[in-house]
Design a protein around this motif. Structure first.
Motif, PDB file in Angstrom:
ATOM      1  N   THR A   1       0.915  -1.267   0.063  1.00 18.03           N
ATOM      2  CA  THR A   1       0.182  -0.052  -0.091  1.00 18.03           C
ATOM      3  C   THR A   1       0.850   1.129   0.152  1.00 18.03           C
ATOM      4  O   THR A   1       0.897   2.138  -0.779  1.00 18.03           O
TER       5      THR A   1
ATOM      6  N   ALA B   1      -4.047   2.609  -4.472  1.00 18.61           N
ATOM      7  CA  ALA B   1      -3.563   1.630  -3.441  1.00 18.61           C
ATOM      8  C   ALA B   1      -4.953   0.919  -2.617  1.00 18.61           C
ATOM      9  O   ALA B   1      -4.464  -0.387  -2.684  1.00 18.61           O
TER      10      ALA B   1
ATOM     11  N   VAL C   1      -4.190  -2.720   4.712  1.00 24.37           N
ATOM     12  CA  VAL C   1      -4.103  -1.777   4.012  1.00 24.37           C
ATOM     13  C   VAL C   1      -4.455  -0.426   4.427  1.00 24.37           C
ATOM     14  O   VAL C   1      -3.397   0.494   4.066  1.00 24.37           O
TER      15      VAL C   1
END
Length: 622
Positions: free
Chosen positions: A241, A261, A405
């Motif tokens: 990410t 991302a 993430v």
């Protein structure tokens, strides 16, 4: 209304783009706050819509921000801990604090205090913003490596004795509240203790473990355990990410790299069926107001957080108005600060009622809105509607986003929010204070104090202490400057003003002329009070020139009274005022310095008039 729809195409594109940019940040801030992703999303929806509708900056996009979330974390963690780790039980009190912060912002705007927010010293803001970055960066290390203290059985087991103690203490408190005398009816305590299960002890142990590992210091305490229990998958998701966020910006900035991302890494995790840790489930459907805020309101549960609510209100005000200035520079317009505070307050109040995190004007989202064509309030309202549509249509999908993430996204936010401009300036700032063998800049000292206290102790108290230190430093500097410019000197040592050069030579020993330059206030009174002691014994008349003394506070007023009484009543000296300005005169009239000590005939508009009076009245005594 016509103006609102004057740029529909640009506002629609700007609002939709800003809403998309806001989505990953809203989810990430919600998770990091401790209330879950839905809280961040709800806050973004309602604050964006209502702050735009009622605010004073046409292009502002509002929502949860890093500083507001960091302070909110303090509130949330404290209230949850006070409610035995039960988020649902603590939620009404948490939201009540957020509601109070919003109402305080409305009050600040209604009282017209928006224009004073800019007087918050830069070193305090700089230290606070850098601390926010450090806190976010460090506290996201654990989720980035996939370590959760509550799930570490070995770590949780160490808290079982303390958990039993807490549970017993709660039983005793319950009995005290019911009027049961424990020592007279110990069997009741035993009966209640026997109802405690292993599951209860485990739950309390997990709460204590999570509390121990919270914050910067808590992260450091368990960092060794975290690094020895790294989840390689979670770490790869977080690093991937971060790599995409920074790497994609080099390719193009037309598409938000944070969103790219989020989609790419979540798509990989879901598409390949990886066994990752998802975020908490986001409730589907329209947000429902939390009426327990009002039905279960208890002043005692909120009172300890009044100062925190005020801090949230002030922080949100600063954050929003700074973003408003950025928007003004980009659009060549002028925002209305007080109206903006009212709008932010309304947005935060409504957001709190629906369970959302508090927020403020968000610089990046506002810039994206303007660059995408947003020009009116409609763009901010569309951004809120866009997020609501995403919630209603994609809530179940968003619930599958990996927690790692969002941790990666927050790490980049932490890095970006630090005040590098202020940090770079440290070596070049003048070293104006001495601490033992060290010489430091007062601005650097304030920034470091706020930075360290915010990072390792308490964000709210750090800001308060920083403001106090900054105020004291400022008062000292002004006092020193005033004293330097208003040194008590004889006429021979003090340079004569232009209109004094023709003053009769034969009267110079008889008449002492004193120049007061700058305000006479509590920071400069001690130097002024030495005036009476340093006047030459030969002087029978003292002329005090006040044309450059624009301001006098109460401390300065009483210092003036003391000096005049010393000169006039004790020494029998005549005191003449020249060019007395309006504010100091008003102050001296309030306590009858004028006319009791200084009659009107001893007050002159010009030095020439004063000189003429001296020639007529002092020469006979000389």
């Amino acid at each position: 209304m016509k103006k609102l729809f004057s740029n529909i195409k640009g506002d629609a594109f700007g609002g939709i783009t800003a809403g998309i940019v806001a989505l990953p940040l809203a989810l990430a801030f919600g998770v990091s706050s401790g209330l879950g992703p839905s809280a961040g999303l709800y806050g973004a929806i309602f604050i964006s819509f209502f702050a735009a509708m009622f605010g004073g900056t046409n292009t502002q996009i509002s929502g949860p921000t890093a500083p507001m979330t960091a302070v909110s974390m303090v509130v949330i963690a404290g209230i949850i801990a006070a409610n035995d780790g039960d988020v649902n039980k603590a939620l009404p009190a948490i939201l009540t604090v957020f509601l109070l912060a919003g109402l305080m912002q409305i009050g600040l705007g209604a009282l017209g205090l928006g224009k004073y927010i800019r007087y918050i010293p830069y070193p305090v803001v700089s230290g606070f913003m850098t601390a926010i970055g450090v806190i976010i960066l460090i506290t996201q290390i654990l989720p980035a490596v996939g370590y959760y203290p509550k799930e570490d059985d070995e770590f949780v087991d160490t808290f079982k004795p303390q958990a039993e103690e807490v549970i017993l203490e709660n039983i005793l408190k319950e009995e005290a509240g019911e009027g049961i005398l424990v020592l007279e009816n110990f069997k009741e305590t035993i009966n209640r203790a026997e109802l405690v299960t292993e599951a209860d002890i485990l739950k309390e142990s997990q709460t204590l473990a999570a509390k121990e590992a919270s914050g910067v210091l808590g992260t450091f305490k368990v960092l060794g355990r975290a690094l020895s229990n790294v989840s390689l998958l979670e770490l790869i998701l977080a690093l991937g990410t971060i790599f995409i966020i920074y790497g994609f910006k080099r390719i193009t900035t037309a598409v938000p790299s944070t969103l790219v991302a989020l989609i790419v890494m979540s798509g990989i995790a879901v598409g390949f069926g990886l066994e990752y840790r998802p975020i908490e489930e986001i409730p589907s459907g329209f947000p429902i107001p939390n009426m327990e805020i009002f039905s279960s309101f208890q002043l005692s549960s909120v009172t300890p957080y009044i100062f925190t609510a005020l801090t949230l209100a002030l922080l949100g005000a600063i954050d929003s108005l700074l973003t408003s200035v950025v928007a003004d520079n980009m659009t060549k317009t002028k925002h209305k600060p007080n109206k903006e505070l009212i709008g932010q307050g309304i947005g935060n109040s409504i957001g709190a009622i629906f369970g959302g995190l508090p927020g403020a004007g968000a610089t990046i989202r506002t810039v994206v809105n303007i660059q995408s064509g947003g020009k009116t309030k409609l763009s901010g309202m569309i951004a809120g509607i866009m997020l609501l549509v995403i919630l209603l249509a994609l809530g179940p999908v968003a619930s599958k986003i990996p927690a790692a993430v969002l941790a990666g996204i927050l790490i980049t936010v932490g890095i970006g929010v630090m005040d590098y401009k202020g940090l770079k300036a440290i070596p070049s700032l003048p070293k104006d204070i001495k601490l033992g063998p060290l010489k430091l800049s007062s601005e650097v000292l304030i920034m470091l104090v706020v930075l360290l206290l915010s990072t390792f102790w308490n964000l709210v108290y750090a800001v308060g202490i920083g403001l106090v230190i900054a105020s004291l430093m400022f008062m000292k500097k002004i006092g020193d400057l005033t004293a330097e410019r208003s040194d008590v000197k004889s006429l021979a040592k003090e340079r004569a003003w232009e209109d004094e050069k023709d003053f009769p030579e034969k009267l110079k020993e008889e008449v002492f002329i004193k120049h007061l330059k700058g305000p006479l206030f509590f920071g400069s009174t001690s130097d002024f009070q030495s005036l009476a002691k340093q006047i030459p014994y030969t002087a029978s008349t003292v002329v005090i020139r006040l044309g450059r003394m624009q301001y006098m506070d109460q401390s300065g007023l009483y210092a003036m009274e003391d000096v005049l009484q010393e000169l006039i009543k004790k020494n029998g000296t005549k005191v003449l005022f020249v060019d007395l300005l309006k504010q100091p005169r008003y102050m001296m009239e309030r306590i009858d310095i004028i006319p009791d000590l200084i009659p009107e005939e001893h007050i002159f508009k010009t030095f020439k008039e004063c000189t003429q009076w001296i020639k007529e009245n002092v020469k006979d005594e000389y």
